[in-house]
Design an enzyme around this catalytic site. Structure first.
Site, PDB file in Angstrom:
ATOM      1  N   ASP A  44       0.489  -1.526  -0.014  1.00 49.59           N
ATOM      2  CA  ASP A  44      -0.336  -0.104   0.229  1.00 49.59           C
ATOM      3  C   ASP A  44       0.967   1.631   0.062  1.00 49.59           C
ATOM      4  OD1 ASP A  44      -2.428   1.631   0.095  1.00 49.59           O
ATOM      5  OD2 ASP A  44      -1.608   2.060   2.237  1.00 49.59           O
ATOM      6  N   GLU A 116      -1.823  -5.287  -3.874  1.00 53.15           N
ATOM      7  CA  GLU A 116      -0.775  -4.463  -2.613  1.00 53.15           C
ATOM      8  C   GLU A 116      -0.302  -5.680  -1.796  1.00 53.15           C
ATOM      9  OE1 GLU A 116      -3.726  -1.058  -1.007  1.00 53.15           O
ATOM     10  OE2 GLU A 116      -3.675  -3.029   0.046  1.00 53.15           O
TER      11      GLU A 116
END
Length: 226
Positions: A44, A116
């Site tokens: 992320d 992610e």
């Protein structure tokens, strides 16, 4: 331009395996190693940085106020899930029986999180420099930005629904978070947009703002305005 995307090549395949391992699988197979949530956290951060960098370079005359919503749209749950679908990550996930039964391989939140995690794993695999990850994700981002150059994502669903609500009822819509699930670092929120005591739309997202945006889009679709 046509783009074709594959998973990056890993030197350490155990990192990729971890990225594709959901918590539910580890709960049922406790000796299998780590699940992917720490890699998700790292990925992320990497994606937010690289998306900001590519937007900064691609649109040198745009101010911060114009770049910020573009970055949000480029790395929101829906877009990252689309990347996961391009890479067919759903077919490669290691899921527990419950998550499998609940349709985890097609769950937008789970697919977004897995993408992610893969990026976080690739960053560790190719580190300490970020160049390899940049070279991998830039074509993904560019494939989206090329479409936006032709048809920019200018529709602000919350503003559009607010305009309709004010014009129709003279009231502002109210957004309510009706549910939240998942661990603290990876919660999924459910939002509902209400007007005059009635529900007009529902949405889910990893942030409250994303859930509210999805609820507004759902309301506009229900009204035939989107």
């Amino acid at each position: 331009m046509d783009y074709r995307f594959d998973l990056p090549l890993f030197r350490d395949r155990t990192l990729l395996q971890q990225a594709l391992t959901h918590r539910s699988y580890v709960n049922e197979h406790p000796n299998t190693g780590e699940h992917n949530e720490r890699l998700e956290f790292l990925g992320d951060a990497v994606l937010n940085f690289l998306s900001g960098e590519i937007l900064y370079k691609r649109y040198p005359h745009q101010p911060e106020g114009a770049l910020t919503p573009l970055r949000s749209a480029l790395v929101d749950e829906k877009q990252l899930a689309n990347f996961a679908l391009l890479l067919e990550l759903g077919n490669q996930l290691r899921l527990g029986r419950g998550a499998e039964r609940d349709g985890g391989r097609h769950n937008q939140n789970l697919l977004s999180s897995t993408f992610e995690a893969v990026i976080g794993a690739y960053f560790l695999d190719t580190g300490p420099e970020i160049a390899a990850v940049r070279a991998y994700v830039e074509p993904l981002f560019t494939s989206v930005l090329d479409k936006w150059d032709l048809l920019p994502p200018t529709v602000n669903a919350k503003s559009c629904f607010q305009e309709w609500a004010l014009a129709t009822y003279g009231e502002n819509p109210q957004y309510v978070i009706t549910d939240q699930t998942g661990p603290d670092h990876a919660k999924e929120f459910t939002a509902e947009v209400r007007l005059g005591g009635s529900s007009y739309g529902k949405g889910k997202g990893r942030r409250k703002q994303d859930a509210e945006k999805q609820a507004a889009e759902d309301a506009l679709r229900n009204l035939g305005l989107l």
